[in-house]
Design a protein around this motif. Sequence first.
Motif, PDB file in Angstrom:
ATOM      1  N   MET A 144       0.859  -1.181   0.000  1.00  0.00           N
ATOM      2  CA  MET A 144       0.000   0.000   0.000  1.00  0.00           C
ATOM      3  C   MET A 144       0.898   1.234   0.000  1.00  0.00           C
ATOM      4  SD  MET A 144      -3.148  -1.026   0.067  1.00  0.00           S
ATOM      5  CE  MET A 144      -4.150   0.241   0.768  1.00  0.00           C
ATOM      6  N   CYS A 145       0.833   2.010  -1.071  1.00  0.00           N
ATOM      7  CA  CYS A 145       1.661   3.207  -1.192  1.00  0.00           C
ATOM      8  C   CYS A 145       0.774   4.430  -1.405  1.00  0.00           C
ATOM      9  CB  CYS A 145       2.616   3.076  -2.383  1.00  0.00           C
ATOM     10  SG  CYS A 145       3.918   1.858  -2.134  1.00  0.00           S
ATOM     11  N   PRO A 146       1.200   5.588  -0.916  1.00  0.00           N
ATOM     12  CA  PRO A 146       0.421   6.812  -1.140  1.00  0.00           C
ATOM     13  C   PRO A 146       0.431   7.182  -2.624  1.00  0.00           C
ATOM     14  CG  PRO A 146       2.535   7.358  -0.158  1.00  0.00           C
ATOM     15  CD  PRO A 146       2.432   5.861  -0.170  1.00  0.00           C
ATOM     16  N   MET A 147      -0.613   7.833  -3.039  1.00  0.00           N
ATOM     17  CA  MET A 147      -0.706   8.256  -4.434  1.00  0.00           C
ATOM     18  C   MET A 147      -0.145   9.667  -4.581  1.00  0.00           C
ATOM     19  SD  MET A 147      -4.327   6.551  -5.533  1.00  0.00           S
ATOM     20  CE  MET A 147      -4.178   7.136  -7.199  1.00  0.00           C
ATOM     21  N   ILE A 148       1.112   9.815  -4.224  1.00  0.00           N
ATOM     22  CA  ILE A 148       1.814  11.089  -4.322  1.00  0.00           C
ATOM     23  C   ILE A 148       2.879  10.933  -5.393  1.00  0.00           C
ATOM     24  CG2 ILE A 148       3.343  12.697  -3.114  1.00  0.00           C
ATOM     25  CD1 ILE A 148       1.964  11.764  -0.505  1.00  0.00           C
ATOM     26  N   TYR A 149       2.900  11.883  -6.336  1.00  0.00           N
ATOM     27  CA  TYR A 149       3.901  11.811  -7.397  1.00  0.00           C
ATOM     28  C   TYR A 149       5.157  12.564  -6.968  1.00  0.00           C
ATOM     29  CZ  TYR A 149       6.111  11.698 -11.931  1.00  0.00           C
ATOM     30  OH  TYR A 149       6.985  11.472 -12.952  1.00  0.00           O
ATOM     31  N   ALA A 150       6.190  11.808  -6.631  1.00  0.00           N
ATOM     32  CA  ALA A 150       7.506  12.329  -6.254  1.00  0.00           C
ATOM     33  C   ALA A 150       8.509  11.343  -6.846  1.00  0.00           C
ATOM     34  CB  ALA A 150       7.647  12.430  -4.747  1.00  0.00           C
ATOM     35  N   PRO A 151       8.779  11.445  -8.160  1.00  0.00           N
ATOM     36  CA  PRO A 151       9.540  10.409  -8.864  1.00  0.00           C
ATOM     37  C   PRO A 151      10.915  10.117  -8.273  1.00  0.00           C
ATOM     38  CG  PRO A 151       9.379  12.397 -10.199  1.00  0.00           C
ATOM     39  CD  PRO A 151       8.512  12.604  -9.003  1.00  0.00           C
ATOM     40  N   VAL A 152      11.246   8.821  -8.292  1.00  0.00           N
ATOM     41  CA  VAL A 152      12.534   8.305  -7.830  1.00  0.00           C
ATOM     42  C   VAL A 152      13.047   7.390  -8.936  1.00  0.00           C
ATOM     43  CG1 VAL A 152      13.696   6.943  -6.063  1.00  0.00           C
ATOM     44  CG2 VAL A 152      11.789   8.405  -5.431  1.00  0.00           C
ATOM     45  N   THR A 153      14.326   7.537  -9.270  1.00  0.00           N
ATOM     46  CA  THR A 153      14.917   6.753 -10.354  1.00  0.00           C
ATOM     47  C   THR A 153      16.082   5.932  -9.831  1.00  0.00           C
ATOM     48  OG1 THR A 153      14.302   8.441 -11.971  1.00  0.00           O
ATOM     49  CG2 THR A 153      16.019   6.892 -12.627  1.00  0.00           C
ATOM     50  N   VAL A 154      16.103   4.646 -10.177  1.00  0.00           N
ATOM     51  CA  VAL A 154      17.263   3.801  -9.894  1.00  0.00           C
ATOM     52  C   VAL A 154      17.999   3.606 -11.214  1.00  0.00           C
ATOM     53  CG1 VAL A 154      16.301   2.619  -7.891  1.00  0.00           C
ATOM     54  CG2 VAL A 154      15.938   1.657 -10.141  1.00  0.00           C
ATOM     55  N   GLY A 155      19.313   3.553 -11.139  1.00  0.00           N
ATOM     56  CA  GLY A 155      20.093   3.401 -12.366  1.00  0.00           C
ATOM     57  C   GLY A 155      21.294   2.516 -12.173  1.00  0.00           C
ATOM     58  N   ILE A 156      21.718   1.904 -13.271  1.00  0.00           N
ATOM     59  CA  ILE A 156      22.916   1.073 -13.292  1.00  0.00           C
ATOM     60  C   ILE A 156      23.717   1.472 -14.526  1.00  0.00           C
ATOM     61  CG2 ILE A 156      23.844  -1.269 -13.448  1.00  0.00           C
ATOM     62  CD1 ILE A 156      21.237  -2.256 -12.161  1.00  0.00           C
ATOM     63  N   GLU A 157      24.969   1.837 -14.313  1.00  0.00           N
ATOM     64  CA  GLU A 157      25.872   2.238 -15.402  1.00  0.00           C
ATOM     65  C   GLU A 157      27.186   1.499 -15.240  1.00  0.00           C
ATOM     66  OE1 GLU A 157      25.546   4.679 -17.854  1.00  0.00           O
ATOM     67  OE2 GLU A 157      23.515   5.212 -17.271  1.00  0.00           O
TER      68      GLU A 157
END
Length: 141
Positions: A96-109
């Motif tokens: 259950m997660c809040p419906m708040i848009y606060a984008p988070v990005t994971v990356g692999i380089e």
Amino acid sequence: MRKLTGLVATVLAAAGLAAATPSAAQADTASLYAPSALVLTTAHGEGPDAAIQRAVTLSCAPRPMGTHPAPASACAELRQAAGDFQTLLSGEDSRMCPMIYAPVTVGIEGVWQGQRVSWQQTFSNGCKMAAATDTGALFAF
């Protein structure tokens, strides 16, 4: 994410991969293992202007090492997934997660088994990211 380019270059140079070109790779065919040196990041936002919050290094060959808190487990997960990072994300959406848009990005380089890789996935918020990456050690940093 521009700062990530410098960080990746530093990690690749430390692993001896900075000048990895097709001709350099062909010249090193006597190697016993394919090099693997990655930088894993989490960032607030999405796209090239996302602000990196955390970054760890992970090298899987010749032995697991780096600043990742569990390099042996993370490398084992990558080998099991054959380097397909998308398969390491949970497909389940039971948290259950809040419906708040606060984008988070994971990356692999970096380099995985001798091949240059660049992957990222953006989630609508940190809770969604935690739910999707809570499948093992790779994203637990």
